[in-house]
Design a protein around this motif. Structure first.
Motif, mmCIF file in Angstrom:
data_model
loop_
_atom_site.group_PDB
_atom_site.id
_atom_site.type_symbol
_atom_site.label_atom_id
_atom_site.label_comp_id
_atom_site.label_asym_id
_atom_site.label_seq_id
_atom_site.Cartn_x
_atom_site.Cartn_y
_atom_site.Cartn_z
ATOM 1 N N THR A 217 0.826 -1.216 0.000
ATOM 2 C CA THR A 217 0.000 0.000 0.000
ATOM 3 C C THR A 217 0.856 1.260 0.000
ATOM 4 O O THR A 217 0.547 2.243 -0.679
ATOM 5 C CB THR A 217 -0.933 0.012 1.221
ATOM 6 O OG1 THR A 217 -1.771 -1.143 1.199
ATOM 7 C CG2 THR A 217 -1.810 1.264 1.227
ATOM 8 N N HIS A 242 -8.924 -10.589 -5.005
ATOM 9 C CA HIS A 242 -10.203 -10.345 -4.334
ATOM 10 C C HIS A 242 -10.523 -8.856 -4.443
ATOM 11 O O HIS A 242 -9.719 -8.070 -4.947
ATOM 12 C CB HIS A 242 -10.137 -10.783 -2.862
ATOM 13 C CG HIS A 242 -8.947 -10.258 -2.123
ATOM 14 N ND1 HIS A 242 -8.861 -8.963 -1.664
ATOM 15 C CD2 HIS A 242 -7.770 -10.853 -1.789
ATOM 16 C CE1 HIS A 242 -7.702 -8.769 -1.069
ATOM 17 N NE2 HIS A 242 -7.014 -9.897 -1.128
ATOM 18 N N ARG A 243 -11.682 -8.469 -3.967
ATOM 19 C CA ARG A 243 -12.140 -7.092 -4.139
ATOM 20 C C ARG A 243 -11.416 -6.086 -3.258
ATOM 21 O O ARG A 243 -11.633 -4.879 -3.392
ATOM 22 C CB ARG A 243 -13.659 -7.009 -3.899
ATOM 23 C CG ARG A 243 -14.462 -7.684 -4.991
ATOM 24 C CD ARG A 243 -15.959 -7.495 -4.775
ATOM 25 N NE ARG A 243 -16.719 -8.140 -5.845
ATOM 26 C CZ ARG A 243 -17.019 -7.565 -6.996
ATOM 27 N NH1 ARG A 243 -16.624 -6.320 -7.215
ATOM 28 N NH2 ARG A 243 -17.704 -8.196 -7.910
ATOM 29 N N ASN A 244 -10.589 -6.568 -2.356
ATOM 30 C CA ASN A 244 -9.840 -5.653 -1.508
ATOM 31 C C ASN A 244 -8.352 -5.626 -1.845
ATOM 32 O O ASN A 244 -7.562 -5.021 -1.111
ATOM 33 C CB ASN A 244 -10.015 -6.034 -0.028
ATOM 34 C CG ASN A 244 -11.411 -5.726 0.480
ATOM 35 O OD1 ASN A 244 -11.972 -4.681 0.161
ATOM 36 N ND2 ASN A 244 -11.970 -6.636 1.271
ATOM 37 N N ASP A 245 -7.955 -6.271 -2.960
ATOM 38 C CA ASP A 245 -6.539 -6.225 -3.309
ATOM 39 C C ASP A 245 -6.188 -4.867 -3.918
ATOM 40 O O ASP A 245 -7.058 -4.063 -4.245
ATOM 41 C CB ASP A 245 -6.147 -7.393 -4.220
ATOM 42 C CG ASP A 245 -6.758 -7.328 -5.620
ATOM 43 O OD1 ASP A 245 -7.006 -6.217 -6.128
ATOM 44 O OD2 ASP A 245 -6.979 -8.402 -6.215
ATOM 45 N N GLN A 246 -4.901 -4.616 -4.048
ATOM 46 C CA GLN A 246 -4.437 -3.297 -4.500
ATOM 47 C C GLN A 246 -4.926 -2.962 -5.903
ATOM 48 O O GLN A 246 -5.189 -1.797 -6.213
ATOM 49 C CB GLN A 246 -2.909 -3.242 -4.461
ATOM 50 C CG GLN A 246 -2.318 -3.247 -3.066
ATOM 51 C CD GLN A 246 -2.623 -1.977 -2.297
ATOM 52 O OE1 GLN A 246 -2.998 -0.948 -2.862
ATOM 53 N NE2 GLN A 246 -2.488 -2.041 -0.996
ATOM 54 N N HIS A 248 -7.784 -3.974 -7.479
ATOM 55 C CA HIS A 248 -9.201 -3.609 -7.491
ATOM 56 C C HIS A 248 -9.417 -2.263 -6.815
ATOM 57 O O HIS A 248 -10.225 -1.452 -7.273
ATOM 58 C CB HIS A 248 -10.030 -4.692 -6.799
ATOM 59 C CG HIS A 248 -11.484 -4.655 -7.174
ATOM 60 N ND1 HIS A 248 -11.952 -5.114 -8.376
ATOM 61 C CD2 HIS A 248 -12.564 -4.160 -6.499
ATOM 62 C CE1 HIS A 248 -13.270 -4.942 -8.438
ATOM 63 N NE2 HIS A 248 -13.661 -4.365 -7.320
ATOM 64 N N ARG A 249 -8.648 -1.991 -5.753
ATOM 65 C CA ARG A 249 -8.776 -0.705 -5.068
ATOM 66 C C ARG A 249 -8.221 0.440 -5.907
ATOM 67 O O ARG A 249 -8.604 1.599 -5.724
ATOM 68 C CB ARG A 249 -8.062 -0.778 -3.716
ATOM 69 C CG ARG A 249 -8.806 -1.629 -2.698
ATOM 70 C CD ARG A 249 -7.929 -2.065 -1.556
ATOM 71 N NE ARG A 249 -7.359 -0.938 -0.827
ATOM 72 C CZ ARG A 249 -6.467 -1.076 0.144
ATOM 73 N NH1 ARG A 249 -6.044 -2.275 0.484
ATOM 74 N NH2 ARG A 249 -6.006 -0.012 0.760
ATOM 75 N N GLU A 254 -14.258 2.197 -1.993
ATOM 76 C CA GLU A 254 -14.800 1.240 -1.031
ATOM 77 C C GLU A 254 -16.245 0.848 -1.334
ATOM 78 O O GLU A 254 -16.701 -0.227 -0.952
ATOM 79 C CB GLU A 254 -14.731 1.823 0.388
ATOM 80 C CG GLU A 254 -13.317 2.127 0.876
ATOM 81 C CD GLU A 254 -12.771 3.437 0.327
ATOM 82 O OE1 GLU A 254 -13.540 4.168 -0.346
ATOM 83 O OE2 GLU A 254 -11.576 3.719 0.534
#
Length: 288
Positions: A217, A242-246, A248-249, A254
């Motif tokens: 991050t 997944h939806r919280n990986d770097q 996708h972010r 959020e």
């Protein structure tokens, strides 16, 4: 027609040859001094990466524009339609781009092509390629860069390929004046690595992150903060976890809302020409 220098017509053959050798020696001196590179940026293609890549690197159009391949007239796309074109158009128009892709779908090869296009079209530009681990960077992105090197060097014979670096002309001390470089981000990057990542600055800068889901991050934030000029673009690539990986972010906030200025591209293996046709349209890419 440019007029000849005064007295040129009256020179003897020996004087002509001496003048030619003198001019050649001066050009060589300027090359060594870095004051003359023989390079000009290809501004005509500054917003047309796909055209530059097919014309100058000789990449067959149907391997990038998949819908040109017979068999796509009835194909139901699982991901984005012609995703490599969407990616290249986004970068060409100055947008950030996040590419969530299946393995073996040409994302790294296409990113290497874009790196060469950026170098060719923007003088004094800087390309920073990064990944969490050195083997991910040097054995993937820079392997593709090396594969394409001879095609690029035909047009820019004074350019130099080193380990994890391309120099378009001589350097000014330790400062790279027109170059591409590899930057290993590190897993769980420390403060020193983040500070170094935040130290890249250039009017024309192109950041490419491979294996972005595994990027720290702090490094991703550093790349965001170091982009101070208008034409500083980030291309983030990877196989989504997944939806919280770097990755996708990078593309969505959020709430799942697309981030402004970021074009999201989804590349499905089911859409690749090798899979759709059952033939090796792109050797080495994914197959059925």
């Amino acid at each position: 027609m440019t007029p000849l220098p005064r007295g040129f017509d009256n020179m003897t053959p020996a004087q002509h040859e001496a003048l030619r050798l003198q001019a050649q020696a001066e050009l060589e001196r300027r090359k060594r001094a870095g004051t003359f590179s023989g390079l000009t940026a290809n501004h005509a293609y500054a917003k047309r990466p796909l055209a530059w890549i097919t014309e100058y690197l000789g990449v067959p159009a149907n391997t990038l524009i998949w819908s040109l391949t017979p068999g796509y007239d009835k194909h139901q796309w699982d991901g984005d339609v012609d995703p490599l074109v969407k990616m290249m158009n986004a970068i060409g128009n100055g947008y950030d781009c996040g590419v969530e892709a299946a393995t073996g779908t040409q994302k790294t090869f296409s990113a290497a092509c874009l790196a060469y296009w950026f170098l060719a079209c923007f003088e004094d530009s800087l390309i920073v390629t990064s990944a969490p681990k050195s083997d991910q960077l040097l054995l993937m992105m820079w392997r593709e860069i090396g594969t394409l090197w001879k095609r690029f060097q035909r047009h820019y014979p004074t350019a130099e390929l080193l380990s994890g670096k391309i120099r378009m002309r001589n350097t000014d001390g330790d400062k790279e004046t027109w170059a591409a470089t590899a930057f290993v981000a590190g897993v769980g990057a420390d403060e020193d690595a983040a500070q170094k990542a935040q130290g890249f600055h250039r009017k024309h800068m192109f950041i490419i992150t491979e294996e972005t889901p595994g990027m720290d991050t702090a490094i991703m934030n550093a790349f965001q903060h170091t982009r101070s000029d208008d034409h500083n673009i980030h291309l983030a690539l990877g196989n989504p976890d997944h939806r919280n990986d770097q990755l996708h972010r990078f593309c969505f906030d959020e709430t799942g809302t697309p981030r402004p200025g970021v074009v999201h591209v989804r590349i499905s293996a089911l859409d690749h020409p090798n899979v759709v046709t059952g033939e090796s349209i792109v050797p080495g890419a994914i197959g059925r």
